[in-house]
Design a protein around this motif. Structure first.
Motif, PDB file in Angstrom:
ATOM      1  N   HIS A   2       0.839  -1.183   0.000  1.00  0.00           N
ATOM      2  CA  HIS A   2       0.000   0.000   0.000  1.00  0.00           C
ATOM      3  C   HIS A   2       0.887   1.250   0.000  1.00  0.00           C
ATOM      4  CE1 HIS A   2       0.649  -0.423   4.375  1.00  0.00           C
ATOM      5  NE2 HIS A   2       0.439   0.876   4.425  1.00  0.00           N
ATOM      6  N   CYS A   3       0.283   2.343  -0.428  1.00  0.00           N
ATOM      7  CA  CYS A   3       1.033   3.595  -0.574  1.00  0.00           C
ATOM      8  C   CYS A   3       1.226   4.247   0.789  1.00  0.00           C
ATOM      9  CB  CYS A   3       0.279   4.521  -1.514  1.00  0.00           C
ATOM     10  SG  CYS A   3       1.142   6.066  -1.826  1.00  0.00           S
ATOM     11  N   TRP A   4       2.497   4.459   1.148  1.00  0.00           N
ATOM     12  CA  TRP A   4       2.842   5.116   2.398  1.00  0.00           C
ATOM     13  C   TRP A   4       2.762   6.632   2.227  1.00  0.00           C
ATOM     14  CZ3 TRP A   4       7.479   7.759   4.025  1.00  0.00           C
ATOM     15  CH2 TRP A   4       7.595   7.910   5.414  1.00  0.00           C
ATOM     16  N   LYS A   5       3.230   7.100   1.048  1.00  0.00           N
ATOM     17  CA  LYS A   5       3.242   8.530   0.774  1.00  0.00           C
ATOM     18  C   LYS A   5       3.440   8.747  -0.721  1.00  0.00           C
ATOM     19  CE  LYS A   5       5.597  12.763   2.226  1.00  0.00           C
ATOM     20  NZ  LYS A   5       6.690  13.322   3.006  1.00  0.00           N
ATOM     21  N   THR A   6       2.862   9.812  -1.238  1.00  0.00           N
ATOM     22  CA  THR A   6       3.087  10.220  -2.624  1.00  0.00           C
ATOM     23  C   THR A   6       3.846  11.541  -2.600  1.00  0.00           C
ATOM     24  OG1 THR A   6       1.053   9.155  -3.365  1.00  0.00           O
ATOM     25  CG2 THR A   6       1.979  10.826  -4.812  1.00  0.00           C
ATOM     26  N   ILE A   7       4.885  11.618  -3.421  1.00  0.00           N
ATOM     27  CA  ILE A   7       5.715  12.825  -3.467  1.00  0.00           C
ATOM     28  C   ILE A   7       5.661  13.395  -4.886  1.00  0.00           C
ATOM     29  CG2 ILE A   7       8.018  13.775  -3.164  1.00  0.00           C
ATOM     30  CD1 ILE A   7       8.673  11.248  -1.515  1.00  0.00           C
ATOM     31  N   ASN A   8       5.264  14.647  -5.004  1.00  0.00           N
ATOM     32  CA  ASN A   8       5.293  15.349  -6.281  1.00  0.00           C
ATOM     33  C   ASN A   8       5.892  16.731  -6.018  1.00  0.00           C
ATOM     34  OD1 ASN A   8       4.873  16.703  -8.670  1.00  0.00           O
ATOM     35  ND2 ASN A   8       2.873  15.790  -9.034  1.00  0.00           N
ATOM     36  N   THR A 162      12.691  -0.684   3.728  1.00  0.00           N
ATOM     37  CA  THR A 162      12.231  -1.761   2.850  1.00  0.00           C
ATOM     38  C   THR A 162      11.225  -1.287   1.806  1.00  0.00           C
ATOM     39  OG1 THR A 162      10.493  -2.318   4.426  1.00  0.00           O
ATOM     40  CG2 THR A 162      12.607  -3.506   4.625  1.00  0.00           C
ATOM     41  N   ALA A 163      11.030   0.013   1.688  1.00  0.00           N
ATOM     42  CA  ALA A 163      10.030   0.556   0.768  1.00  0.00           C
ATOM     43  C   ALA A 163      10.417   0.309  -0.683  1.00  0.00           C
ATOM     44  CB  ALA A 163       9.866   2.047   1.013  1.00  0.00           C
ATOM     45  N   LEU A 164       9.397   0.256  -1.510  1.00  0.00           N
ATOM     46  CA  LEU A 164       9.560   0.225  -2.956  1.00  0.00           C
ATOM     47  C   LEU A 164       9.056   1.548  -3.498  1.00  0.00           C
ATOM     48  CD1 LEU A 164       8.248  -3.356  -3.791  1.00  0.00           C
ATOM     49  CD2 LEU A 164      10.619  -2.616  -3.652  1.00  0.00           C
ATOM     50  N   ILE A 165       9.675   2.019  -4.561  1.00  0.00           N
ATOM     51  CA  ILE A 165       9.298   3.298  -5.150  1.00  0.00           C
ATOM     52  C   ILE A 165       8.702   3.038  -6.519  1.00  0.00           C
ATOM     53  CG2 ILE A 165      10.072   5.617  -5.774  1.00  0.00           C
ATOM     54  CD1 ILE A 165      10.537   4.783  -2.787  1.00  0.00           C
ATOM     55  N   GLU A 166       7.529   3.628  -6.736  1.00  0.00           N
ATOM     56  CA  GLU A 166       6.862   3.505  -8.030  1.00  0.00           C
ATOM     57  C   GLU A 166       6.629   4.908  -8.565  1.00  0.00           C
ATOM     58  OE1 GLU A 166       3.251   0.997  -9.977  1.00  0.00           O
ATOM     59  OE2 GLU A 166       2.903   1.842  -7.991  1.00  0.00           O
ATOM     60  N   GLU A 167       6.939   5.093  -9.831  1.00  0.00           N
ATOM     61  CA  GLU A 167       6.766   6.395 -10.454  1.00  0.00           C
ATOM     62  C   GLU A 167       5.431   6.397 -11.188  1.00  0.00           C
ATOM     63  OE1 GLU A 167       9.651   9.408 -12.939  1.00  0.00           O
ATOM     64  OE2 GLU A 167      10.193   7.321 -12.749  1.00  0.00           O
ATOM     65  N   THR A 168       4.603   7.384 -10.893  1.00  0.00           N
ATOM     66  CA  THR A 168       3.307   7.519 -11.556  1.00  0.00           C
ATOM     67  C   THR A 168       3.200   8.913 -12.153  1.00  0.00           C
ATOM     68  OG1 THR A 168       2.195   8.358  -9.577  1.00  0.00           O
ATOM     69  CG2 THR A 168       2.244   5.958  -9.865  1.00  0.00           C
ATOM     70  N   ALA A 177       4.981  -2.832   2.551  1.00  0.00           N
ATOM     71  CA  ALA A 177       4.196  -4.047   2.789  1.00  0.00           C
ATOM     72  C   ALA A 177       3.297  -3.786   3.997  1.00  0.00           C
ATOM     73  CB  ALA A 177       5.107  -5.232   3.061  1.00  0.00           C
ATOM     74  N   PRO A 178       2.050  -4.288   3.938  1.00  0.00           N
ATOM     75  CA  PRO A 178       1.155  -4.092   5.086  1.00  0.00           C
ATOM     76  C   PRO A 178       1.670  -4.828   6.328  1.00  0.00           C
ATOM     77  CG  PRO A 178       0.131  -5.488   3.421  1.00  0.00           C
ATOM     78  CD  PRO A 178       1.444  -5.029   2.878  1.00  0.00           C
ATOM     79  N   ILE A 179       1.457  -4.208   7.461  1.00  0.00           N
ATOM     80  CA  ILE A 179       1.890  -4.806   8.736  1.00  0.00           C
ATOM     81  C   ILE A 179       0.854  -5.863   9.116  1.00  0.00           C
ATOM     82  CG2 ILE A 179       2.363  -4.363  11.164  1.00  0.00           C
ATOM     83  CD1 ILE A 179       3.111  -1.493  10.305  1.00  0.00           C
ATOM     84  N   SER A 180       1.330  -7.086   9.380  1.00  0.00           N
ATOM     85  CA  SER A 180       0.404  -8.162   9.725  1.00  0.00           C
ATOM     86  C   SER A 180       0.188  -8.242  11.216  1.00  0.00           C
ATOM     87  CB  SER A 180       0.913  -9.505   9.279  1.00  0.00           C
ATOM     88  OG  SER A 180       1.496  -9.473   8.037  1.00  0.00           O
TER      89      SER A 180
END
Length: 180
Positions: A2-8, A162-168, A177-180
């Motif tokens: 899930h998205c933690w934060k969006t940066i623009n 451990t974050a992944l970065i996706e460009e949109t 990753a969601p905390i279980s």
């Protein structure tokens, strides 16, 4: 994920503020670098090869983008190359990563032009003092160009390791990753 934060950064700061900050960085970097290089080596400056300097000035932006590309070379199947025109005539190149990549890799992609090009320009200014003013101008120009990359890196450093970065289209999304 899930998205933690969006940066623009462009939306957050706006074009005018980014241009002003970039211009200030260019002036500050040139002033300090020129003075410091002049203290260490006060040899005469040459205005020879001015046309080569102008050509080099025009090549800094494509070289900057090329270093971004080199840093992400292993993931070329995930890249989209986009070109559009700013102000109707100025070509702007954009590399978009279509799949999420690890935060550390993304930070390296953002920092690689800043590190490699600026180190090369500083080395050249020290090794060829007669043309240090040319190299200092190129260094300052490139530092101003790197402002957006550095702002993105500053924001990414606050994200989980451990974050992944996706460009949109709306900016960079920091995925965790969601905390279980």
């Amino acid at each position: 994920m899930h998205c933690w934060k969006t940066i623009n950064v462009k939306k957050q700061y706006g074009f005018d503020r980014l241009f002003l900050l970039s211009s200030l960085i260019v002036m500050i970097v040139f002033s300090f670098a020129y003075v410091l290089l002049g203290i260490f080596n006060d040899s005469a400056k040459s205005d020879e090869y001015f046309l080569l300097f102008v050509l080099s000035f025009l090549c800094v932006y494509p070289l900057h983008k090329f270093f971004h590309y080199l840093a992400i070379f292993g993931h070329t199947n995930k890249l989209k190359f986009i070109m559009y025109k700013q102000f109707g005539f100025l070509p702007i190149f954009s590399l978009r990563i279509s799949e999420p990549i690890k935060k550390n890799r993304f930070v390296f992609v953002l920092m690689s032009p800043f590190l490699f090009i600026n180190l090369s320009l500083l080395s050249a200014a020290i090794l060829v003092p007669a043309f240090s003013h040319y190299f200092t101008i190129l260094l300052a120009y490139h530092c101003g160009m790197c402002l957006i990359d550095l702002i993105y890196v500053k924001n990414l450093m606050k994200s989980p390791k451990t974050a992944l970065i996706e460009e949109t289209a709306t900016g960079f999304e920091i995925l965790i990753a969601p905390i279980s």
